[in-house]
Design a protein around this motif. Structure first.
Motif, PDB file in Angstrom:
ATOM      1  N   VAL A  71      75.028  36.620  37.910  1.00  0.00           N
ATOM      2  CA  VAL A  71      73.809  36.213  37.192  1.00  0.00           C
ATOM      3  C   VAL A  71      73.673  37.043  35.913  1.00  0.00           C
ATOM      4  O   VAL A  71      73.461  36.511  34.818  1.00  0.00           O
ATOM      5  N   LEU A  72      73.832  38.348  36.063  1.00  0.00           N
ATOM      6  CA  LEU A  72      73.609  39.249  34.921  1.00  0.00           C
ATOM      7  C   LEU A  72      74.655  39.061  33.819  1.00  0.00           C
ATOM      8  O   LEU A  72      74.361  39.233  32.646  1.00  0.00           O
ATOM      9  N   ARG A  73      75.873  38.686  34.227  1.00  0.00           N
ATOM     10  CA  ARG A  73      76.914  38.429  33.227  1.00  0.00           C
ATOM     11  C   ARG A  73      76.582  37.211  32.376  1.00  0.00           C
ATOM     12  O   ARG A  73      77.051  37.071  31.254  1.00  0.00           O
ATOM     13  N   LYS A  74      75.786  36.322  32.973  1.00  0.00           N
ATOM     14  CA  LYS A  74      75.541  35.018  32.334  1.00  0.00           C
ATOM     15  C   LYS A  74      74.377  35.063  31.340  1.00  0.00           C
ATOM     16  O   LYS A  74      74.256  34.177  30.510  1.00  0.00           O
ATOM     17  N   VAL A  75      73.502  36.046  31.472  1.00  0.00           N
ATOM     18  CA  VAL A  75      72.263  35.991  30.671  1.00  0.00           C
ATOM     19  C   VAL A  75      72.249  37.070  29.580  1.00  0.00           C
ATOM     20  O   VAL A  75      72.806  38.141  29.746  1.00  0.00           O
ATOM     21  N   PRO A  76      71.576  36.770  28.469  1.00  0.00           N
ATOM     22  CA  PRO A  76      71.485  37.753  27.389  1.00  0.00           C
ATOM     23  C   PRO A  76      70.688  38.986  27.832  1.00  0.00           C
ATOM     24  O   PRO A  76      69.845  38.891  28.726  1.00  0.00           O
ATOM     25  N   GLU A  77      70.955  40.094  27.184  1.00  0.00           N
ATOM     26  CA  GLU A  77      70.352  41.386  27.511  1.00  0.00           C
ATOM     27  C   GLU A  77      68.842  41.294  27.747  1.00  0.00           C
ATOM     28  O   GLU A  77      68.328  41.803  28.742  1.00  0.00           O
ATOM     29  N   ALA A  78      68.145  40.611  26.839  1.00  0.00           N
ATOM     30  CA  ALA A  78      66.679  40.572  26.878  1.00  0.00           C
ATOM     31  C   ALA A  78      66.146  39.894  28.138  1.00  0.00           C
ATOM     32  O   ALA A  78      64.975  40.073  28.491  1.00  0.00           O
ATOM     33  N   PHE A  79      66.993  39.095  28.806  1.00  0.00           N
ATOM     34  CA  PHE A  79      66.512  38.344  29.971  1.00  0.00           C
ATOM     35  C   PHE A  79      67.096  38.852  31.283  1.00  0.00           C
ATOM     36  O   PHE A  79      66.928  38.241  32.321  1.00  0.00           O
ATOM     37  N   LYS A  80      67.796  39.970  31.223  1.00  0.00           N
ATOM     38  CA  LYS A  80      68.456  40.488  32.426  1.00  0.00           C
ATOM     39  C   LYS A  80      67.435  40.871  33.512  1.00  0.00           C
ATOM     40  O   LYS A  80      67.603  40.497  34.667  1.00  0.00           O
ATOM     41  N   GLU A  81      66.387  41.589  33.130  1.00  0.00           N
ATOM     42  CA  GLU A  81      65.394  42.030  34.124  1.00  0.00           C
ATOM     43  C   GLU A  81      64.711  40.843  34.785  1.00  0.00           C
ATOM     44  O   GLU A  81      64.530  40.803  36.000  1.00  0.00           O
ATOM     45  N   LEU A  82      64.362  39.871  33.958  1.00  0.00           N
ATOM     46  CA  LEU A  82      63.677  38.662  34.447  1.00  0.00           C
ATOM     47  C   LEU A  82      64.554  37.955  35.487  1.00  0.00           C
ATOM     48  O   LEU A  82      64.091  37.578  36.568  1.00  0.00           O
ATOM     49  N   ASN A  83      65.843  37.798  35.149  1.00  0.00           N
ATOM     50  CA  ASN A  83      66.753  37.080  36.036  1.00  0.00           C
ATOM     51  C   ASN A  83      67.082  37.880  37.289  1.00  0.00           C
ATOM     52  O   ASN A  83      67.261  37.327  38.359  1.00  0.00           O
ATOM     53  N   LYS A  84      67.141  39.187  37.145  1.00  0.00           N
ATOM     54  CA  LYS A  84      67.390  40.058  38.285  1.00  0.00           C
ATOM     55  C   LYS A  84      66.244  39.925  39.291  1.00  0.00           C
ATOM     56  O   LYS A  84      66.471  39.793  40.492  1.00  0.00           O
ATOM     57  N   LYS A  85      65.031  39.920  38.752  1.00  0.00           N
ATOM     58  CA  LYS A  85      63.840  39.778  39.588  1.00  0.00           C
ATOM     59  C   LYS A  85      63.858  38.410  40.289  1.00  0.00           C
ATOM     60  O   LYS A  85      63.581  38.307  41.483  1.00  0.00           O
ATOM     61  N   ALA A  86      64.198  37.383  39.513  1.00  0.00           N
ATOM     62  CA  ALA A  86      64.230  36.015  40.063  1.00  0.00           C
ATOM     63  C   ALA A  86      65.264  35.915  41.180  1.00  0.00           C
ATOM     64  O   ALA A  86      64.980  35.375  42.259  1.00  0.00           O
ATOM     65  N   PHE A  87      66.450  36.456  40.937  1.00  0.00           N
ATOM     66  CA  PHE A  87      67.513  36.362  41.935  1.00  0.00           C
ATOM     67  C   PHE A  87      67.115  37.089  43.221  1.00  0.00           C
ATOM     68  O   PHE A  87      67.234  36.553  44.321  1.00  0.00           O
ATOM     69  N   ASN A  88      66.626  38.305  43.052  1.00  0.00           N
ATOM     70  CA  ASN A  88      66.331  39.116  44.238  1.00  0.00           C
ATOM     71  C   ASN A  88      65.139  38.588  45.034  1.00  0.00           C
ATOM     72  O   ASN A  88      65.151  38.628  46.261  1.00  0.00           O
TER      73      ASN A  88
END
Lengths: 182, 377
Positions: A154-171
């Motif tokens: 997931v983190l490899r796929k998203v730009p830096e600015a959206f990493k935290e958001l996507n990490k939260k969503a995934f978890n």
């Protein structure tokens, strides 16, 4: 894990389910070193309509790239559920968006409901990450790839600015998915 | 150092293969399901000083590709069936003028606009006979993401070696699916570059058969001036109707491929040694066939798979041998029966040849193929 594991993500075009499939295939094939094939089918519309993305994961090379009998299926909308929640194996798993799918497909599989869109909007804060919430839930429920591999993909796929958001969503998706099994 | 790996679509692998082969020119007009080939090349070509042009239509794109190739640039276009139909006149022009180029056809349903987002394999005869007149053709039909990369490289090699258009055809399924690809290191795959003329510009003749079956092609802009035409021509490139020239040129242009068919041929065989029933399939259908063969073997049925990777020239010799060995051949393709005619021709009645076809936009599934095999046992 049996030799061939088949997952189908379905929903409305534009919901990011093809991306969810790609991320899962990357986690399996690039990070975990298994064989994986991701394919999709969609209508001529750029947005809306029902779309599906299938991922086959195996320890052996994969010949037929489409689903034969689905181990786990996700449907985010009623139209997708009506069209694509079929061919699921006996004892397989069907995950539905609790708010958007009212009519439950009938079959010899286990049905689970999770308000995926609502979790993305209310708990994570952005509806756009619903696909990543869904991916987290599917990984949490199936264990087809490890939590670490999926999160990294997931983190490899998203730009830096959206990493935290996507990490939260995934978890969050992962935890909620796991809870459903209890 | 570990090799670079990635999860790529077939169409992306095609663009990566073109770059590996040394392609420096793309002209095309976007069309589903081939658009990602253009999209990728629009990003990667400028990074090496190459040219990407979106032309006003498919015909102009093919003309631009021929023109670019005449300057020495390895050139490519990518399209789908409707686009290939439009390009036919210029594909014939590239055949007779002997201009190397690569044409990618990501196949969808047809005829005409057909089914843009659905897969098809109904352009396989068009790859051979789409343009009019006697001519040689080379067509490659990869069935995996990795193979799309390597076959695109091979297409450039064959185009340069035999001085002609080469087509790579894969269906929407292989074009759009994603698989892991391991990128070959530079130098790992053979790269064939165009032979330069040995004659000076004053005496150079672009179609001088005394220089071999494939006379060297000079690049425009390198000091050589010569005439290029779609008419039958003499060694100097100017039109002629003299019977001896026309006949010799026609035969040379066909024989330059046919005499080397064995070298161009490339097939994969799976469990054919003791096969009693053979599935003959290519592209994504061959993947279904392999699955079916494995299932049939579990049931004790001696099934095998023959998968052509070079579709044209047709693998007649090996198909004929297998026809003598097997009781039946099941030809499976996403059309209403095209390559089956060639298989029947090669089999010469030595075994039963039946087809398993599908044209509804869905892939031919393994169960369908297995059922047909059982039917002919």
């Amino acid at each position: 894990m049996s030799q061939r594991y088949e997952i189908r993500f379905s929903g409305a075009g534009g919901q990011g389910l093809i991306t969810a499939g790609i991320i899962l295939a990357e986690a399996a094939s690039i990070i975990e070193g298994k064989s994986a094939v991701q394919s999709q089918s969609y209508g001529p519309e750029a947005r809306g309509g029902a779309s599906k993305s299938e991922v086959i994961i195996s320890d052996a090379p994969i010949d037929y790239p489409k689903a034969t009998i689905v181990d786990a299926c996700l449907a985010m909308t009623q139209e997708a559920a009506d069209k694509y929640a079929n061919g699921i194996k006996e004892g397989g798993l069907l995950l539905l968006d609790a708010d958007y799918v009212q009519k439950t497909p009938v079959g010899n599989f286990k049905v689970y409901r999770l308000p995926i869109m609502r979790i993305a909007k209310v708990d994570v804060g952005r509806e756009i990450v619903a696909n990543v919430v869904a991916l987290g839930a599917v990984v949490g429920m199936t264990g087809v790839v490890s939590r670490e591999a999926a999160e990294e993909a997931v983190l490899r796929k998203v730009p830096e600015a959206f990493k935290e958001l996507n990490k939260k969503a995934f978890n969050l998706g992962f935890e909620k998915g796991k809870e459903l099994l209890n | 150092m570990a090799k670079k790996v990635a999860l790529l679509q077939g169409n992306q692998a095609c663009a990566a293969g073109a770059m590996y082969a040394g392609c420096t020119f793309f002209a095309g007009y976007p069309i589903t399901p081939s658009t990602e080939v253009a999209e990728e090349l629009s990003i990667s070509l400028p990074t090496i000083g190459g040219k990407f042009i979106q032309m006003e239509d498919e015909i102009a794109a093919m003309a631009a590709v021929i023109g670019a190739s005449l300057t020495g640039a390895k050139s490519i276009t990518a399209t789908s069936g409707p686009g290939v139909s439009l390009k036919q006149e210029l594909i014939g022009y590239a055949c007779i003028a002997e201009v190397p180029c690569v044409i990618i056809n990501v196949m969808r349903g047809g005829p005409s606009t057909g089914m843009p987002t659905g897969p098809g394999q109904s352009d396989v005869m068009q790859a051979m006979w789409g343009t009019h007149g006697d001519h040689a053709a080379i067509a490659l039909v990869p069935s995996s993401v990795q193979e799309i990369f390597t076959e695109t490289v091979r297409a450039f090699n064959l185009a340069e070696k035999y001085r002609m258009p080469v087509q790579v055809l894969f269906d929407e399924i292989v074009g759009h699916m994603r698989e892991r690809i391991v990128f070959p290191e530079p130098g790992e795959l053979e790269i064939i570059n165009r032979a330069a003329p040995t004659d000076p510009p004053e005496t150079y003749k672009p179609y001088d058969a005394t220089k071999g079956q494939v006379p060297p092609l000079a690049s425009f802009g390198s000091g050589y001036k010569f005439h290029v035409t779609g008419l039958n021509k003499a060694a100097d490139g100017f039109p002629t109707t003299k019977a001896e020239y026309v006949d010799a040129e026609e035969r040379r242009q066909v024989n330059k491929v046919n005499d080397h068919a064995a070298a161009i041929e490339s097939n994969e065989e799976y469990l054919t040694e003791d096969a009693e029933v053979l599935v003959w399939a290519y592209g994504s259908t061959a993947r279904s066939a392999r699955y079916a063969v494995n299932e049939l073997r579990k049931e004790g049925i001696k099934a095998g798979l023959f998968r052509p990777i070079t579709l044209w020239p047709f693998p007649a010799k090996r198909t004929a041998e297998l026809a003598k060995q097997c009781k039946a051949i099941v030809v499976s393709e996403m059309n209403l029966g095209q390559m089956i005619h060639e298989v029947e021709r090669a089999a010469k009645g030595n075994c039963t040849v039946v087809g398993e076809f599908r044209v509804d936009g869905e892939p031919i599934n393994p169960g369908q193929i297995a059922a047909k095999v059982k039917e002919v046992m």
